[in-house]
Design an enzyme around this catalytic site. Sequence first.
Site, PDB file in Angstrom:
ATOM      1  N   HIS A  59       9.423   3.738  31.945  1.00 13.86           N
ATOM      2  CA  HIS A  59       8.648   3.247  33.507  1.00 13.86           C
ATOM      3  C   HIS A  59       7.074   3.766  33.614  1.00 13.86           C
ATOM      4  CE1 HIS A  59       9.511   7.327  34.890  1.00 13.86           C
ATOM      5  NE2 HIS A  59       8.645   7.128  35.587  1.00 13.86           N
TER       6      HIS A  59
HETATM    7  C1  UD1 Z   1       7.849   6.705  40.961  1.00 14.02           C
HETATM    8  C2  UD1 Z   1       6.942   8.091  40.792  1.00 14.02           C
HETATM    9  C3  UD1 Z   1       7.306   8.730  39.606  1.00 14.02           C
HETATM   10  C4  UD1 Z   1       8.920   8.566  38.997  1.00 14.02           C
HETATM   11  C5  UD1 Z   1       9.552   7.046  39.413  1.00 14.02           C
HETATM   12  C6  UD1 Z   1      11.011   7.073  38.989  1.00 14.02           C
HETATM   13  C7  UD1 Z   1       4.918   8.475  42.077  1.00 14.02           C
HETATM   14  C8  UD1 Z   1       3.451   8.410  41.835  1.00 14.02           C
HETATM   15  N1  UD1 Z   1       5.595   7.971  41.039  1.00 14.02           N
HETATM   16  O1  UD1 Z   1       7.351   5.661  40.004  1.00 14.02           O
HETATM   17  O2  UD1 Z   1       6.940   9.767  39.536  1.00 14.02           O
HETATM   18  O3  UD1 Z   1       9.118   9.064  37.954  1.00 14.02           O
HETATM   19  O4  UD1 Z   1       9.291   6.799  40.657  1.00 14.02           O
HETATM   20  O5  UD1 Z   1      11.349   6.025  39.234  1.00 14.02           O
HETATM   21  O6  UD1 Z   1       5.621   8.811  43.060  1.00 14.02           O
HETATM   22  N2  UD1 Z   1       9.996  -1.229  42.715  1.00 14.02           N
HETATM   23  C9  UD1 Z   1      11.064  -1.818  43.076  1.00 14.02           C
HETATM   24  N3  UD1 Z   1      12.273  -1.372  43.702  1.00 14.02           N
HETATM   25  C10 UD1 Z   1      12.302  -0.073  44.282  1.00 14.02           C
HETATM   26  C11 UD1 Z   1      11.117   0.663  44.069  1.00 14.02           C
HETATM   27  C12 UD1 Z   1      10.090   0.047  43.173  1.00 14.02           C
HETATM   28  O7  UD1 Z   1      11.344  -3.346  42.546  1.00 14.02           O
HETATM   29  O8  UD1 Z   1      13.205   0.408  44.939  1.00 14.02           O
HETATM   30  C13 UD1 Z   1       8.821  -1.475  42.001  1.00 14.02           C
HETATM   31  C14 UD1 Z   1       7.779  -1.415  42.975  1.00 14.02           C
HETATM   32  O9  UD1 Z   1       7.316  -2.659  43.593  1.00 14.02           O
HETATM   33  C15 UD1 Z   1       6.656  -1.275  41.671  1.00 14.02           C
HETATM   34  C16 UD1 Z   1       7.392  -0.819  40.574  1.00 14.02           C
HETATM   35  O10 UD1 Z   1       8.892  -0.945  40.924  1.00 14.02           O
HETATM   36  O11 UD1 Z   1       6.026  -2.549  41.320  1.00 14.02           O
HETATM   37  C17 UD1 Z   1       6.986   0.832  40.547  1.00 14.02           C
HETATM   38  O12 UD1 Z   1       7.294   1.525  41.651  1.00 14.02           O
HETATM   39  P1  UD1 Z   1       6.618   2.644  42.457  1.00 14.02           P
HETATM   40  O13 UD1 Z   1       7.346   3.398  43.418  1.00 14.02           O
HETATM   41  O14 UD1 Z   1       5.362   2.368  42.716  1.00 14.02           O
HETATM   42  O15 UD1 Z   1       6.524   3.822  41.376  1.00 14.02           O
HETATM   43  P2  UD1 Z   1       7.617   4.113  40.234  1.00 14.02           P
HETATM   44  O16 UD1 Z   1       6.988   3.520  38.845  1.00 14.02           O
HETATM   45  O17 UD1 Z   1       8.901   3.851  40.322  1.00 14.02           O
END
Ligand code: UD1
Length: 382
Positions: A222
């Site tokens: 991820h």
């Molecule tokens: C976050 C954490 C990371 C952790 C990871 C585990 C930070 C800086 N990063 O990164 O340390 O290892 O979580 O998963 O806090 N999204 C969904 N559904 C959700 C959540 C997110 O579709 O429930 C999508 C978001 O819209 C985005 C992507 O997934 O496009 C990334 O989500 P985001 O929460 O920004 O960061 P992670 O990469 O999950």
Amino acid sequence: MKIISVVGARPNFMKIAPFIRAIEKHNIQSGQKVEHILVHTGQHYDHQMSQTFFDALNIPPADIHLGVGSGSHAEQVGNTMIQFEKVVMEQKPDWVVVVGDVNATLACSVTAKKLHVKCCHIEAGLRSGDWTMPEEINRLVTDRLSDLLLTPDKLSIENLKGEGVPDEKIGFVGNIMIDTLEEQREKAASLSIAGVLKENLLLENTVIPEVEEEHYAVMTLHRPSNVDHKEIFTSLIDFLTSEVVVDMPLLWPIHPRARKQLEQFGLWDEVVATSNLVLMQPIGYHDMLRLNMNAKIFLTDSGGLQEECTILGTPCLTLRWNTERPITLWEHGGASVLVGNNVERIRKEYRNALVRGRKPFRPELWDGHTAEHCLKAILNAS
Ligand code: UD1
């Protein structure tokens, strides 16, 4: 005494569950009430990324939900601060407890300190030295501000001392995530791999291969460094689909970010069509633990899985060039090898790991009692 603890994203949930239980146990045994308020910032909101973990780990529903959702880092951190400030002003806690290194950790520690509330960071002192990672910024700022820094290992204590943190602010407590692992191990072991696969398929018409114990690989990806660049992600996919799946079934619970990027880079159809590659939705805690227990090899860029592989002994290729968790590395006794995202290097270490086999290792104080040490440290510092 009143404590607010904060969760925001998936890796926080397994860290807060044992802490809440330690408070409940303390309240029953001592008759001295610690009032606890759980705040969920809402960074992770999909059922599979959040509620599943509350259910599986018996975490009580959050008392307050900030609903910040997705966004850029500035948006997530800014919105969390705006909402959390109101909570702290209203609740007037004695302590704010933050865990890990996600955006909630940063946003809530800064907010607490600006309101002169004491902050405790559980999982303090980890350093990758890589300031391009948002998590490293979150760790640095949170540790600089915290009043009590509780570390999972002694290497982290050295990091903090090197940054000038006085001894009296530092406590060595072990790894709180391992409390959850030990508590849930038996339940996970009772699951069948076939059941885990069947329940979590991403696509209904997937042909499930025969998966034998100790003869399958599991992968999670991820990090932006792996999934946000077309060239890098494509070369990783090529390696997986032309080599790993030839040796054994590859089980891949897909993070929402990785899925989006596969679609954007035009890699989705190829991945879906590859036989012996099982695409799964993000899976629950017990399911992941079950898969990890008997995997031949794990490929991941997650810090938490690196640690779980170390306790379980699963050979782990960490698809990063650095780690804030050196204690999990082979040279420190752990199960993980850093392979970055260079396919030559991944291939070499993949072959080595297959030969090396399973080797469980338990770092000092990763013994299932970390949450109790954390609460004791907070009570002593109050
Ligand atoms: C976050 C954490 C990371 C952790 C990871 C585990 C930070 C800086 N990063 O990164 O340390 O290892 O979580 O998963 O806090 N999204 C969904 N559904 C959700 C959540 C997110 O579709 O429930 C999508 C978001 O819209 C985005 C992507 O997934 O496009 C990334 O989500 P985001 O929460 O920004 O960061 P992670 O990469 O999950």
